[in-house]
Scaffold this motif. Structure first.
Motif, mmCIF file in Angstrom:
data_model
loop_
_atom_site.group_PDB
_atom_site.id
_atom_site.type_symbol
_atom_site.label_atom_id
_atom_site.label_comp_id
_atom_site.label_asym_id
_atom_site.label_seq_id
_atom_site.Cartn_x
_atom_site.Cartn_y
_atom_site.Cartn_z
ATOM 1 N N LEU A 16 -5.929 -78.386 6.851
ATOM 2 C CA LEU A 16 -7.350 -78.654 6.641
ATOM 3 C C LEU A 16 -7.636 -80.149 6.501
ATOM 4 O O LEU A 16 -7.949 -80.630 5.427
ATOM 5 C CB LEU A 16 -7.846 -77.906 5.405
ATOM 6 C CG LEU A 16 -7.990 -76.402 5.594
ATOM 7 C CD1 LEU A 16 -8.627 -75.774 4.368
ATOM 8 C CD2 LEU A 16 -8.815 -76.069 6.827
ATOM 9 N N LEU A 54 -17.832 -79.719 1.890
ATOM 10 C CA LEU A 54 -16.705 -80.399 2.530
ATOM 11 C C LEU A 54 -15.717 -80.894 1.473
ATOM 12 O O LEU A 54 -14.507 -80.802 1.626
ATOM 13 C CB LEU A 54 -17.222 -81.585 3.357
ATOM 14 C CG LEU A 54 -16.169 -82.319 4.164
ATOM 15 C CD1 LEU A 54 -15.703 -81.476 5.328
ATOM 16 C CD2 LEU A 54 -16.712 -83.638 4.663
ATOM 17 N N PHE A 55 -16.270 -81.421 0.373
ATOM 18 C CA PHE A 55 -15.411 -81.898 -0.705
ATOM 19 C C PHE A 55 -14.569 -80.768 -1.264
ATOM 20 O O PHE A 55 -13.388 -80.927 -1.533
ATOM 21 C CB PHE A 55 -16.249 -82.497 -1.843
ATOM 22 C CG PHE A 55 -16.661 -83.897 -1.576
ATOM 23 C CD1 PHE A 55 -16.808 -84.344 -0.281
ATOM 24 C CD2 PHE A 55 -16.899 -84.768 -2.614
ATOM 25 C CE1 PHE A 55 -17.196 -85.645 -0.018
ATOM 26 C CE2 PHE A 55 -17.282 -86.071 -2.374
ATOM 27 C CZ PHE A 55 -17.433 -86.512 -1.076
ATOM 28 N N MET A 58 -11.795 -79.950 1.157
ATOM 29 C CA MET A 58 -10.750 -80.963 1.191
ATOM 30 C C MET A 58 -9.971 -81.001 -0.127
ATOM 31 O O MET A 58 -8.814 -81.417 -0.158
ATOM 32 C CB MET A 58 -11.340 -82.312 1.557
ATOM 33 C CG MET A 58 -11.895 -82.244 2.969
ATOM 34 S SD MET A 58 -12.142 -83.820 3.784
ATOM 35 C CE MET A 58 -10.513 -84.290 4.245
ATOM 36 N N MET A 59 -10.616 -80.543 -1.206
ATOM 37 C CA MET A 59 -9.913 -80.426 -2.493
ATOM 38 C C MET A 59 -8.714 -79.488 -2.389
ATOM 39 O O MET A 59 -7.768 -79.583 -3.149
ATOM 40 C CB MET A 59 -10.846 -79.876 -3.585
ATOM 41 C CG MET A 59 -11.861 -80.850 -4.103
ATOM 42 S SD MET A 59 -11.178 -81.990 -5.300
ATOM 43 C CE MET A 59 -11.327 -81.030 -6.793
ATOM 44 N N LEU A 60 -8.779 -78.556 -1.447
ATOM 45 C CA LEU A 60 -7.675 -77.597 -1.302
ATOM 46 C C LEU A 60 -6.412 -78.302 -0.788
ATOM 47 O O LEU A 60 -5.313 -77.806 -0.969
ATOM 48 C CB LEU A 60 -8.051 -76.482 -0.326
ATOM 49 C CG LEU A 60 -9.145 -75.511 -0.765
ATOM 50 C CD1 LEU A 60 -9.463 -74.567 0.375
ATOM 51 C CD2 LEU A 60 -8.717 -74.715 -1.989
ATOM 52 N N THR A 61 -6.581 -79.443 -0.127
ATOM 53 C CA THR A 61 -5.465 -80.167 0.518
ATOM 54 C C THR A 61 -4.434 -79.174 1.087
ATOM 55 O O THR A 61 -3.280 -79.156 0.680
ATOM 56 C CB THR A 61 -4.753 -81.156 -0.440
ATOM 57 O OG1 THR A 61 -4.282 -80.433 -1.567
ATOM 58 C CG2 THR A 61 -5.663 -82.266 -0.886
ATOM 59 N N ASP B 65 -22.994 -83.434 0.458
ATOM 60 C CA ASP B 65 -22.183 -82.431 -0.238
ATOM 61 C C ASP B 65 -22.794 -82.038 -1.589
ATOM 62 O O ASP B 65 -23.103 -82.909 -2.410
ATOM 63 C CB ASP B 65 -20.780 -82.981 -0.474
ATOM 64 C CG ASP B 65 -19.864 -81.913 -1.009
ATOM 65 O OD1 ASP B 65 -19.222 -81.251 -0.193
ATOM 66 O OD2 ASP B 65 -19.825 -81.705 -2.241
ATOM 67 N N PHE B 104 -3.410 -86.931 3.531
ATOM 68 C CA PHE B 104 -4.648 -86.692 2.789
ATOM 69 C C PHE B 104 -5.040 -87.928 1.972
ATOM 70 O O PHE B 104 -6.214 -88.204 1.785
ATOM 71 C CB PHE B 104 -4.510 -85.469 1.880
ATOM 72 C CG PHE B 104 -4.727 -84.171 2.606
ATOM 73 C CD1 PHE B 104 -6.001 -83.793 3.011
ATOM 74 C CD2 PHE B 104 -3.672 -83.326 2.890
ATOM 75 C CE1 PHE B 104 -6.212 -82.598 3.692
ATOM 76 C CE2 PHE B 104 -3.867 -82.131 3.575
ATOM 77 C CZ PHE B 104 -5.142 -81.762 3.978
#
Lengths: 96, 461
Positions: A16, A54-55, A58-61, B65, B104
């Protein structure tokens, strides 16, 4: 009102990263239902994020191979989960 | 300011193409935009129009967001200064991504950069258009999107990494771009010619002879003493073949980790076959921190055997392709791979030298190898016990490490190249040249600088 839960596995190369996260968030945003993505960490902790953020995604990395649970609740929950499963597992974000 | 005005300024071509236009020198404002949430909304509105552009949608989703905006709203309501409020609102995401893998972590930096940029510049209302040659120190994603929307003629920057999102946006929009030229060289309003192939900017029309002199393409270059040096490229994904085509060279290291679940038949290998230079495909280097599980070459003959065979099939198809095995530990392992690869109909095999025991015993591996390539990062980390990525690359410019690298060169009876990151660093490359290395595989963004360093190189300084 219905609640739909499905498991998916990330099969695209980079997991992701920016592009797939963007596609998930913009797909989720088309639906009225509340949609969550859930990932179980290696230490057993559970991350639950808003699939329209989206944040959050992306937090899931989440790298390739990660298993995620999609959970939707609302009038179009079935369609929403359907669309996300197609994006993640069938189209694989159109990356390959 | 330069006292003398130079007609031709030499940089590095980032996006090919030629254009003429009037210079606009951009500098980032010192203050911050007022009414930040409103600016974000206006920006989001503008980006919404670029529906087909994935980067535009990425930026739009960041700035709209719900989590970020709610945190920002609360901070601003408590009268936290805007800049600090932005940091607080972004913190949970950034901390989480920074703690994750380097990929990341880089993305987190980019997100912070995007928001800071909008904080300083608002929606980038600049007097630019199709006649503009845009000149700046560097640019970020929101600004690149603006340049694309305004269809500027060309872009000249002091710095921009070729693998950044901003660079990809410029490349997709086919805006001729040159990097490595300072904005101080220009005055707003003057007319210049930009050549993104040759990597030059000129105050006069650029002639064929100027172009020939500046386009640095090829695989072999000569040092100032006339010694031949080979320069190939390290590529992360097959799509990067573009860089090898541009520079007219081959691939010294094609990473395949990202291909491990991909359908290899859907990759355009023909473009690699047309390069007229070697293409070294490194078999999946997985395990350890690069994906879960045990790291080491033997996995290729065990749980990854099927995937490895598929890769060998690809290598067999094209005469300029070679297979390279990572993480080999001993000559015995090299022998096993040599025998296996031969039995699969692949004539040659090369080995990464990145495990100290293999470097130490290299002499006995010669008979099984067609070439060697030194992975300096892993070799350094296994050699010193330092974790990968925790030390500055320039620490590797070190006489003890130099002794090990010299040993490898002496022990090998096959061509040895360096594909590690050390060769993509100015000081690192000079160090390797001083040890006697003459074959390198470098990052695409470093290629042109590498050519310059090689051509200026004189043994004994």
């Amino acid at each position: 009102m219905s609640r739909v839960v499905r498991k998916v596995k990330l099969r695209n190369r980079l997991g992701l990263h920016a592009r797939p996260s963007t596609l998930i968030a913009s797909t989720a945003a088309k639906f009225e239902s509340d949609i969550f993505l859930i990932k179980e960490e290696e230490n057993g902790e559970v991350m639950r994020v808003n699939a329209k953020s989206l944040f959050g995604i992306m937090m899931l990395t989440a790298p390739m191979g990660t298993e995620l649970t999609i959970e939707a609740e609302g009038p179009d929950a079935e369609e929403a989960v359907e669309a996300l499963v197609r994006l993640i597992e069938v189209e694989k974000f159109n990356e390959e | 300011m330069k006292s003398e005005v130079k007609n031709i300024l030499t940089g590095i071509g980032l996006v090919p193409g030629r254009a003429k236009g009037r210079v606009f020198v951009f500098s980032t404002p010192q203050g911050i935009t007022e009414n930040f949430p409103e600016v974000l909304d206006r920006m989001a509105e503008e980006l919404k129009r670029e529906e087909g552009d994935i980067f535009a949608q990425f930026v739009r989703l960041i700035i709209t967001d719900p989590t970020f905006r709610e945190r920002l709203r609360l901070c601003l309501k408590l009268e936290v200064p805007t800049e600090e409020a932005v940091d607080i609102a972004l913190r949970p995401l950034v901390e989480r991504m920074m703690a994750s893998d380097p990929f990341f972590a880089r993305k987190a930096e980019e997100i912070v950069q995007i928001i800071r940029d909008i904080l300083r510049n608002g929606t980038f209302d600049l007097p630019i258009g199709p006649d503009t040659v845009f000149v700046a120190e560097s640019i970020s994603v929101p600004l690149a999107l603006k340049l694309k929307a305004k269809r500027v003629a060309a872009v000249v920057l002091k710095e921009l990494s070729s693998d950044s999102h901003a660079a990809i946006i410029l490349a997709n929009a086919q805006i001729p771009t040159v990097v490595g030229v300072s904005p101080e060289e220009f005055k707003s309003g003057e007319t210049v010619y930009v050549d993104g192939d040759a990597g030059i900017v000129s105050r006069k029309p650029i002639g064929a002879s100027d172009r020939r002199e500046h386009i640095r393409r090829g695989r072999f270059f000569r040092t100032a003493d006339g010694e031949e040096v080979e320069l190939l490229l390290n590529l992360d994904v097959p799509e990067d073949v573009y860089w090898a085509e541009r520079y007219g060279t081959g691939v010294g290291l094609l990473r395949t980790e990202y291909l491990i679940n991909a359908d290899l038949n859907r990759i355009d290998w023909e473009r690699f076959a047309r390069l007229d230079a070697p293409v070294i495909v490194r078999a999946y280097d997985v395990g350890g921190e690069k994906f879960h599980g045990v790291r080491g070459a033997m996995r290729l003959l065990k749980d990854l055997k099927e995937r490895f065979n598929a890769l060998l099939e690809v290598v067999k198809r094209y005469p300029n392709f070679r297979i390279m095995i990572p993480m080999v530990d001993l000559p015995e392992t090299a022998r096993l791979f040599h025998n296996y690869v031969t039995s699969m109909g692949v004539g040659e095999v090369g080995f990464m030298v990145e495990v100290p025991s293999f470097a130490w015993s290299l002499e006995d591996a010669n008979e099984f190898a067609s070439f060697f390539s030194v992975g300096t990062n892993d070799l350094w980390s296994f050699f010193t016990g330092r974790e990968r990525g925790t030390s500055d690359i320039r620490e590797q410019v070190n006489p003890v490490f130099g002794e090990l690298l010299s040993h490898i060169l002496r022990a090998s009876r096959r061509p040895v190249s360096i594909c590690g990151q050390l060769a993509s660093d100015e000081e690192g490359l000079r160090f390797l040249l001083s040890l006697g290395y003459r074959r390198f595989s470098v990052s695409p963004s470093f290629f042109v600088r590498a050519v310059r360093i090689v051509e200026e190189w004189k043994d004994g300084r």
